[in-house]
Write a protein that holds these residues in place. Structure first.
Motif, PDB file in Angstrom:
ATOM      1  N   CYS A 199       0.836  -1.203   0.000  1.00  0.00           N
ATOM      2  CA  CYS A 199       0.000   0.000   0.000  1.00  0.00           C
ATOM      3  C   CYS A 199       0.870   1.251   0.000  1.00  0.00           C
ATOM      4  CB  CYS A 199      -0.918   0.003   1.218  1.00  0.00           C
ATOM      5  SG  CYS A 199      -2.229  -1.210   1.110  1.00  0.00           S
ATOM      6  N   THR A 200       1.906   1.229   0.838  1.00  0.00           N
ATOM      7  CA  THR A 200       2.799   2.390   0.891  1.00  0.00           C
ATOM      8  C   THR A 200       3.430   2.638  -0.464  1.00  0.00           C
ATOM      9  OG1 THR A 200       3.290   1.614   3.100  1.00  0.00           O
ATOM     10  CG2 THR A 200       4.609   3.427   2.276  1.00  0.00           C
ATOM     11  N   LEU A 201       3.863   1.554  -1.106  1.00  0.00           N
ATOM     12  CA  LEU A 201       4.487   1.695  -2.423  1.00  0.00           C
ATOM     13  C   LEU A 201       3.504   2.295  -3.426  1.00  0.00           C
ATOM     14  CD1 LEU A 201       6.521  -1.592  -2.797  1.00  0.00           C
ATOM     15  CD2 LEU A 201       7.396   0.707  -3.136  1.00  0.00           C
ATOM     16  N   LEU A 202       2.278   1.850  -3.350  1.00  0.00           N
ATOM     17  CA  LEU A 202       1.267   2.331  -4.293  1.00  0.00           C
ATOM     18  C   LEU A 202       0.976   3.811  -4.062  1.00  0.00           C
ATOM     19  CD1 LEU A 202      -1.220  -0.645  -4.312  1.00  0.00           C
ATOM     20  CD2 LEU A 202      -0.023   0.265  -6.284  1.00  0.00           C
ATOM     21  N   PHE A 259       1.444   8.240   5.219  1.00  0.00           N
ATOM     22  CA  PHE A 259       0.647   7.013   5.137  1.00  0.00           C
ATOM     23  C   PHE A 259       1.369   5.867   5.848  1.00  0.00           C
ATOM     24  CE2 PHE A 259      -1.185   3.353   2.918  1.00  0.00           C
ATOM     25  CZ  PHE A 259      -2.528   3.664   3.027  1.00  0.00           C
ATOM     26  N   GLU A 260       2.645   5.785   5.624  1.00  0.00           N
ATOM     27  CA  GLU A 260       3.419   4.697   6.230  1.00  0.00           C
ATOM     28  C   GLU A 260       3.392   4.795   7.750  1.00  0.00           C
ATOM     29  OE1 GLU A 260       7.414   4.637   4.867  1.00  0.00           O
ATOM     30  OE2 GLU A 260       7.759   2.584   5.538  1.00  0.00           O
ATOM     31  N   VAL A 261       3.565   6.028   8.237  1.00  0.00           N
ATOM     32  CA  VAL A 261       3.553   6.214   9.694  1.00  0.00           C
ATOM     33  C   VAL A 261       2.192   5.815  10.252  1.00  0.00           C
ATOM     34  CG1 VAL A 261       3.547   7.982  11.482  1.00  0.00           C
ATOM     35  CG2 VAL A 261       5.363   7.943   9.781  1.00  0.00           C
ATOM     36  N   LEU A 262       1.140   6.187   9.546  1.00  0.00           N
ATOM     37  CA  LEU A 262      -0.204   5.837  10.015  1.00  0.00           C
ATOM     38  C   LEU A 262      -0.415   4.327  10.014  1.00  0.00           C
ATOM     39  CD1 LEU A 262      -2.464   8.581   8.428  1.00  0.00           C
ATOM     40  CD2 LEU A 262      -1.997   8.216  10.841  1.00  0.00           C
ATOM     41  N   LEU A 263       0.140   3.666   9.013  1.00  0.00           N
ATOM     42  CA  LEU A 263       0.026   2.202   8.965  1.00  0.00           C
ATOM     43  C   LEU A 263       0.782   1.583  10.122  1.00  0.00           C
ATOM     44  CD1 LEU A 263       0.489   1.214   5.235  1.00  0.00           C
ATOM     45  CD2 LEU A 263      -1.531   0.911   6.620  1.00  0.00           C
ATOM     46  N   CYS A 264       1.929   2.193  10.385  1.00  0.00           N
ATOM     47  CA  CYS A 264       2.852   1.639  11.359  1.00  0.00           C
ATOM     48  C   CYS A 264       2.325   1.805  12.780  1.00  0.00           C
ATOM     49  CB  CYS A 264       4.172   2.356  11.189  1.00  0.00           C
ATOM     50  SG  CYS A 264       5.537   1.510  11.872  1.00  0.00           S
ATOM     51  N   TYR A 265       1.773   3.021  13.078  1.00  0.00           N
ATOM     52  CA  TYR A 265       1.379   3.313  14.459  1.00  0.00           C
ATOM     53  C   TYR A 265      -0.122   3.231  14.689  1.00  0.00           C
ATOM     54  CZ  TYR A 265       6.142   4.957  15.131  1.00  0.00           C
ATOM     55  OH  TYR A 265       7.502   5.021  15.215  1.00  0.00           O
ATOM     56  N   GLY A 266      -0.886   3.063  13.638  1.00  0.00           N
ATOM     57  CA  GLY A 266      -2.342   3.038  13.832  1.00  0.00           C
ATOM     58  C   GLY A 266      -2.908   4.442  13.893  1.00  0.00           C
ATOM     59  N   ARG A 267      -3.986   4.600  14.638  1.00  0.00           N
ATOM     60  CA  ARG A 267      -4.648   5.911  14.731  1.00  0.00           C
ATOM     61  C   ARG A 267      -3.745   6.920  15.427  1.00  0.00           C
ATOM     62  NH1 ARG A 267     -10.593   5.239  14.849  1.00  0.00           N
ATOM     63  NH2 ARG A 267     -10.894   6.913  16.337  1.00  0.00           N
ATOM     64  N   LEU A 268      -3.638   8.070  14.830  1.00  0.00           N
ATOM     65  CA  LEU A 268      -2.797   9.097  15.441  1.00  0.00           C
ATOM     66  C   LEU A 268      -3.492  10.445  15.368  1.00  0.00           C
ATOM     67  CD1 LEU A 268       0.775   8.375  14.005  1.00  0.00           C
ATOM     68  CD2 LEU A 268      -0.026   7.916  16.305  1.00  0.00           C
ATOM     69  N   SER A 269      -3.201  11.274  16.347  1.00  0.00           N
ATOM     70  CA  SER A 269      -3.663  12.654  16.264  1.00  0.00           C
ATOM     71  C   SER A 269      -2.619  13.451  15.489  1.00  0.00           C
ATOM     72  CB  SER A 269      -3.832  13.221  17.669  1.00  0.00           C
ATOM     73  OG  SER A 269      -2.570  13.253  18.302  1.00  0.00           O
ATOM     74  N   LEU A 270      -2.965  14.661  15.136  1.00  0.00           N
ATOM     75  CA  LEU A 270      -2.058  15.454  14.306  1.00  0.00           C
ATOM     76  C   LEU A 270      -0.702  15.688  14.975  1.00  0.00           C
ATOM     77  CD1 LEU A 270      -1.886  16.803  11.597  1.00  0.00           C
ATOM     78  CD2 LEU A 270      -2.831  18.871  12.597  1.00  0.00           C
ATOM     79  N   PRO A 271      -0.667  16.088  16.251  1.00  0.00           N
ATOM     80  CA  PRO A 271       0.661  16.297  16.864  1.00  0.00           C
ATOM     81  C   PRO A 271       1.492  15.017  16.872  1.00  0.00           C
ATOM     82  CG  PRO A 271      -1.074  17.216  18.237  1.00  0.00           C
ATOM     83  CD  PRO A 271      -1.755  16.477  17.151  1.00  0.00           C
ATOM     84  N   ALA A 272       0.846  13.905  17.193  1.00  0.00           N
ATOM     85  CA  ALA A 272       1.587  12.638  17.228  1.00  0.00           C
ATOM     86  C   ALA A 272       2.112  12.297  15.846  1.00  0.00           C
ATOM     87  CB  ALA A 272       0.673  11.524  17.730  1.00  0.00           C
ATOM     88  N   LEU A 273       1.298  12.552  14.870  1.00  0.00           N
ATOM     89  CA  LEU A 273       1.702  12.274  13.494  1.00  0.00           C
ATOM     90  C   LEU A 273       2.916  13.111  13.123  1.00  0.00           C
ATOM     91  CD1 LEU A 273       0.805  10.675  11.047  1.00  0.00           C
ATOM     92  CD2 LEU A 273      -0.656  12.566  10.393  1.00  0.00           C
ATOM     93  N   GLN A 274       2.846  14.365  13.537  1.00  0.00           N
ATOM     94  CA  GLN A 274       3.951  15.282  13.256  1.00  0.00           C
ATOM     95  C   GLN A 274       5.221  14.779  13.920  1.00  0.00           C
ATOM     96  OE1 GLN A 274       2.882  19.208  14.503  1.00  0.00           O
ATOM     97  NE2 GLN A 274       4.874  19.996  13.876  1.00  0.00           N
ATOM     98  N   HIS A 275       5.037  14.300  15.135  1.00  0.00           N
ATOM     99  CA  HIS A 275       6.180  13.800  15.885  1.00  0.00           C
ATOM    100  C   HIS A 275       6.827  12.597  15.182  1.00  0.00           C
ATOM    101  CE1 HIS A 275       8.584  12.420  19.249  1.00  0.00           C
ATOM    102  NE2 HIS A 275       8.029  11.227  19.110  1.00  0.00           N
ATOM    103  N   HIS A 276       5.996  11.683  14.724  1.00  0.00           N
ATOM    104  CA  HIS A 276       6.537  10.449  14.131  1.00  0.00           C
ATOM    105  C   HIS A 276       7.091  10.668  12.733  1.00  0.00           C
ATOM    106  CE1 HIS A 276       5.543   7.749  17.324  1.00  0.00           C
ATOM    107  NE2 HIS A 276       4.292   8.158  17.348  1.00  0.00           N
ATOM    108  N   THR A 277       6.516  11.616  12.005  1.00  0.00           N
ATOM    109  CA  THR A 277       6.994  11.808  10.630  1.00  0.00           C
ATOM    110  C   THR A 277       8.194  12.743  10.563  1.00  0.00           C
ATOM    111  OG1 THR A 277       5.302  13.495  10.430  1.00  0.00           O
ATOM    112  CG2 THR A 277       4.845  11.373   9.398  1.00  0.00           C
TER     113      THR A 277
END
Lengths: 359, 679
Positions: free
Chosen positions: B9-12, B25-43
């Motif tokens: 999916c990530t490749l696509l 997308f990859e981070v979301l797949l990896c960590y599951g549901r995330l809020s915006l700050p958490a997403l920012q942190h992981h990406t």
């Protein structure tokens, strides 16, 4: 069987058959009793009353009967048995009796059990348990019996490692041999293969419609020599008799078609084909047809009553029924499990991909 | 979904929408549901970039979001289903083109690129006559992700003269065939969120008038399900949030030729409304507005579920072509086409949970009558010669008669020629389960005779009038129904209803999947392996000795096939100790075949294979990166010969061929995924 006294050693002369007469010695009476009993069908078991009913025993005295039967049993001509707690007797063939008499006690014991197992054969371990003989004693007995050509070792398909014995003159039963698919206890794969090939072709010919090839039509319309015509006819006959090969052009039969062969038809056909000397039973043929179904070559229709060939089979006509997965380099990759981004095997350096892309 | 599926999916996503989106997308797949700050942190991306990427992903339905009404926190979640569907874009376009013309393909392609779009924007975009390329894979990979609509045009300007009417016509066609659907707020939420949202909206279990707690719960459950279904298919009945959409739909124009009866629409919309709103009279028919135009505020998206249905139809026709015959497959295609409007998605949940256990009621499935099919197939000339007969030309059509009728007939016409022992056996069995029975004209069992004399038969009923066209089609339908895969089921003619045909999709697909699995096993491990697998499937868990004697294979040979199968995870081995000692000598070893497990394994492998193919495609692309970039410059496109050197052209062509090859393979792998997972 009562008449077979040929080759009997002289010492057995005392038991030769004589007709019952008015003045009778115990020996004559014994012989008369034996002859009378032997005239019944083989394996018949006589009880006391039956023997009295022959009216051979004087005064129907129990003691005399006991004495005679005891003597006969001792000679090996009668076999004492019990039924519902009462004594009864079975006649032993004179020739068998002679055999028994030539045996030692252990041998006779072993022989009797092997004889009892009849066509199923008896496992040596079971034999030892039953006879309660020591291993060496029993082995010696078995060996000597084998040397006398009275018993033989057979191989049971289910338990090929078990030493099993049966009488030399008997044919092993199908449980032992495993039916027509086994030769000497080993599966005859070639036989199975050939039989299934024939069966399959037979069914293909009867479950699909093979439209006539266009060139055949052309030939028949134009003039042809007699030889050609005969050849064509022979070819057609051959095809009709032995079924057909698969082809891509074959078409399904009309839904009302009744010619899909069922088990008994296939069995009849294969037995009539002269393909093998063995006559196939329906159950065995059923086994073979099941195998073909499991191979994905046939399918059961009409609630499993009739068989139809499957149109496309892997590897025939050069058709490989692979799909995307098996055709891709990964689908057949031996190190697919290790394939990982950044690992020793990966998509970047994959040789198989290289080969596949070059192709 | 597994690791390999995520990788794919990530490749696509990366391929289609670029690196920024794929990283999020990859981070979301990896960590599951995330809020915006958490997403920012992981990406490790800036707030602005994450926002930007997320907006693209949300627009494409690749990311689902949900704002809880309790704490007003918005959570984001990757939507793998839609991400995977990216690989099917090309197929969708092809299907749409085949169904509703080339322009429909274009609309679908644009909707795929845009995720969802307002009707007004679409019309404007086409109305100005701007040329749009079809969304082929190469265009997508080369087009800059931020502006997907300006993918390279290949000089196809012939569609500039699209009229407004044709645009609306096409859109309505697509809406009617459900290829596109309206967007609902619930489409942006995950299933779990939708459910909790629905639970909030429907009355609590205590509010239902039912005797027991259990009944209350059941009613509540049913109400929640209804609500979810309503959202899913955008059936109206909900005020507020879809009010504007509803207005838009009310002004949908009516197609001039009413090809499909309104029945279907009523089935789709009315029952829900009646049950939910409780106003029986108000049947809402979106296509029956007065004006000729769709509301420009109506928002549309591609309906993946419907396309999967269409893909399944193609797959089934292909299969019928392969294993029966081409002519029969043509008839089958007609059946599928006739049933298609009544099938919304491949795996429809049974309406009533109690019905699951009961034997599938054939009567409740979508049906099509013989006459409809006969009408739909115009040319049956090639169907006549596509079926074989026995040498003597005798046919037994009596077996297809209704049991009662047949018995009567046998008394009358039993002249001993056709009826034999088997027939009576058949009859006994058929009488007990008349479900599979269909009936046929009871005029005669001999088709030849029928063809010759039917017209003069005074007793023939009008509906049985023997027309060869009808007979030919009917025969092919019977062939399909007879097939062990159960392509088709027939329903007998009753006093009220004519003869009908239906497809029991769950059973059929179970058979087809099984067939596919065994095909793979056969080509990978050989015929004996397939034999062993089929035995294990038929007989259940089996001891090695029994397996050996059943399969008629020598033990050694058999083991040489069992082991690789076991290693590949296709079959399993169970140990059953005979006593507590767990001594291997005193243990039974039973082999078994679990189709579900095998299917999961194959799917995994297919995902991984697809991911590897895409990975390789990227590697190949990198090798000629410079040239490709040069070739996709706007001033070079169309004038490649002029600007590119001989070597560059050569490299470009080689790469294009390779790329096509890999994408072709990926698309075929997708067919397998569709078969195993979606159908």
């Amino acid at each position: 069987m009562t008449s077979s006294t040929e080759g009997v050693p002289p010492k057995d002369q005392d038991v030769t058959m004589t007709e019952p007469s008015g003045v009778s010695s115990p020996k004559e009476l014994r012989n008369a009793l034996y002859a009378r009993c032997a005239s019944f069908e083989e394996g018949h078991v006589f009880n006391q009353d039956e023997l009295f009913a022959f009216e051979i025993i004087p005064d129907n005295s129990v003691e005399k009967l006991l004495a005679y039967t005891k003597q006969l049993a001792k000679d090996g001509l009668f076999k004492l048995m019990t039924k519902d707690g009462k004594a009864c007797w079975k006649v032993v063939k004179r020739a068998d009796a002679i055999k028994y008499r030539s045996l030692s006690q252990e041998e006779a014991l072993v022989y009797s059990y092997i004889e009892g197992a009849a066509r199923e054969g008896i496992w040596s371990k079971l034999l030892r348990n039953k006879t309660n003989l020591h291993m060496t004693t029993m082995n010696r007995a078995i060996k000597s019996l084998e040397n006398k050509n009275m018993i033989k070792a057979v191989k049971i398909v289910k338990y090929p490692n078990r030493k099993t014995y049966m009488l030399a003159k008997l044919q092993p039963s199908e449980n032992v041999t495993g039916g027509p698919f086994y030769t000497d206890g080993v599966l005859d794969e070639e036989f199975v293969h050939q039989m299934s090939l024939w069966t399959e072709k037979y069914i293909i010919g009867r479950s699909w419609w093979h439209p006539p090839l266009p060139e055949h039509k052309k030939k028949s319309s134009s003039k042809m020599t007699q030889e050609q015509a005969e050849e064509l006819r022979a070819g057609e006959l051959r095809q009709r008799g032995h079924g057909r090969d698969r082809s891509k052009t074959m078409l399904p039969m009309h839904p009302g078609y009744r010619g899909f062969p069922n088990l008994s038809e296939v069995t009849k056909a294969i037995n009539g084909s002269g393909l093998s000397g063995v006559t196939m039973k329906e159950s065995e043929m059923g086994q073979l047809l099941d195998i073909l179904c499991w191979d994905g070559r046939l399918e059961k229709i009409r609630h499993g009553k009739a068989y139809r060939a499957i149109k496309q089979v892997d590897g025939e006509d050069g058709v490989e029924l692979g799909n995307a997965l098996t055709e891709s380099p990964c689908g057949r990759c031996p190190v697919f499990d290790f394939c990982e981004e950044g690992g020793p095997v990966n998509a970047r350096s994959c040789e198989y991909f290289q080969e596949w892309l070059q192709f | 979904m597994s690791r390999h599926a995520y990788e794919l999916c990530t490749l696509l996503v990366d391929d289609t929408y670029g690196e920024l989106t794929s990283r999020i997308f990859e981070v979301l797949l990896c960590y599951g549901r995330l809020s915006l700050p958490a997403l920012q942190h992981h990406t490790h991306l800036s707030y602005r970039l994450v926002k930007h990427g997320l907006s693209v992903l949300v627009q494409q339905h690749l990311v689902l979001w949900y704002t809880s009404s309790d704490d007003h926190l918005t959570l984001y979640e990757a939507n793998t289903t839609v991400a995977y569907s990216l690989v099917r874009s090309g197929k969708y376009i092809k299907i749409a083109e085949a169904q509703a013309g080339e322009f429909a393909g274009k609309v679908i392609s644009d909707l795929l690129l845009l995720g969802h779009a307002r009707v007004g924007d679409l019309v404007q975009a086409y109305g100005v006559g701007q040329s749009r390329s079809t969304h082929d894979r190469l265009a997508a990979t080369r087009g800059p992700p931020s502006n997907p609509l300006s993918g390279l045009s290949e000089g196809r300007n012939e569609e500039q003269s699209v009229t407004l009417e044709s645009i609306y016509g096409t859109l309505c066609d697509l809406l009617r065939t459900e290829s596109v659907s309206r967007v609902h707020l619930s489409h942006f939420r995950s299933d779990a969120d939708n459910r909790s949202e629905a639970e909030k909206l429907v009355p609590k279990p205590e509010e239902y008038k039912a005797k027991s707690k259990r009944e209350q719960d059941a009613q509540h459950e049913a109400a929640v399900k209804r609500k979810l279904k309503e959202w899913k298919y955008c059936a109206d009945g909900e005020e507020g949030e879809v009010e504007d959409l509803r207005k838009g739909k009310k002004r949908l124009h009516q197609d001039s030729e009413p090809r499909r009866p309104d029945q279907k629409r009523q089935r789709l919309y009315s029952p829900l409304i009646q049950e939910v709103v409780g106003i029986p009279g108000e049947v809402y028919l979106p296509m029956l507005g007065e004006t000729d135009y769709l509301d420009s505020n109506l928002i549309l998206r591609v309906n993946h579920a419907k396309f999967v249905v269409l893909m399944r139809n193609d797959h089934l026709v292909d299969l019928a072509d392969r294993i029966i015959s081409t002519s029969t497959a043509r008839v089958y295609a007609q059946v599928l086409r006739a049933l298609e409007p009544k099938v919304q998605e491949c795996r429809e949940e049974p309406e009533d949970l109690n019905k699951i256990d009961a034997e599938a009621d054939l009567g409740s499935l979508p049906q099509v009558s013989t006459d409809e099919l006969v009408g739909a197939i115009k040319d049956s000339s090639e169907l006549f010669n596509a079926l074989g007969k026995s040498d003597d030309g005798r046919l037994d059509m009596a077996q297809f008669d209704h049991p009662k009728k047949r018995r009567k007939k046998q008394v009358i016409s039993d002249n001993g020629s056709v009826v034999d022992g088997e027939a009576s056996l058949d009859e006994e069995e058929d009488a007990s389960d008349s479900n599979d029975e269909d009936n046929i004209s009871d005029v005669s069992s001999d088709l030849d005779e029928v063809n010759g004399e039917a017209e003069f038969d005074p007793n023939a009923m009008p509906s049985f009038s023997h027309n060869p066209h009808r007979d030919a089609i009917r025969n092919h339908l019977l062939v399909l129904a007879m097939h062990p895969l159960s392509f088709l089921q027939h329903l007998p003619k009753t006093s009220i209803l004519p003869e009908r045909w239906t497809i029991d999709f769950p059973t059929l697909m179970k058979n087809v999947i099984h067939h596919t699995l065994l095909e793979i096993i056969t080509s990978r491990h050989g015929l004996p392996a397939a034999r062993l697998t089929r035995i294990l499937f038929d007989k259940g868990k089996t001891d090695e000795k029994v397996l050996c004697s059943t399969s008629l294979l020598a033990q050694k040979t058999m083991r040489s096939y069992l082991l690789p199968l076991h290693k590949a995870g296709m079959i399993g081995l169970q140990e059953v100790p005979r006593d507590n000692s767990r001594n291997p000598q005193r243990t039974n070893f039973l082999w078994f075949f679990d189709p579900e497990r095998c299917k999961a394994k194959m799917l995994e492998e297919t995902y991984k294979t697809m991911a590897r193919c895409l990975g390789r495609a990227r590697v190949e692309g990198e090798k000629v990166k410079g040239t490709v970039e040069k070739a996709s410059r706007s001033d070079v496109i169309g004038k490649e010969e002029k600007f590119l050197g001989v070597q560059e052209l050569e490299a470009l062509n080689v790469w294009r061929e390779m790329d096509e090859r890999i994408w072709g393979e990926v698309s075929r792998l997708d067919d397998l995924v569709a078969c195993l997972r979606d159908f």
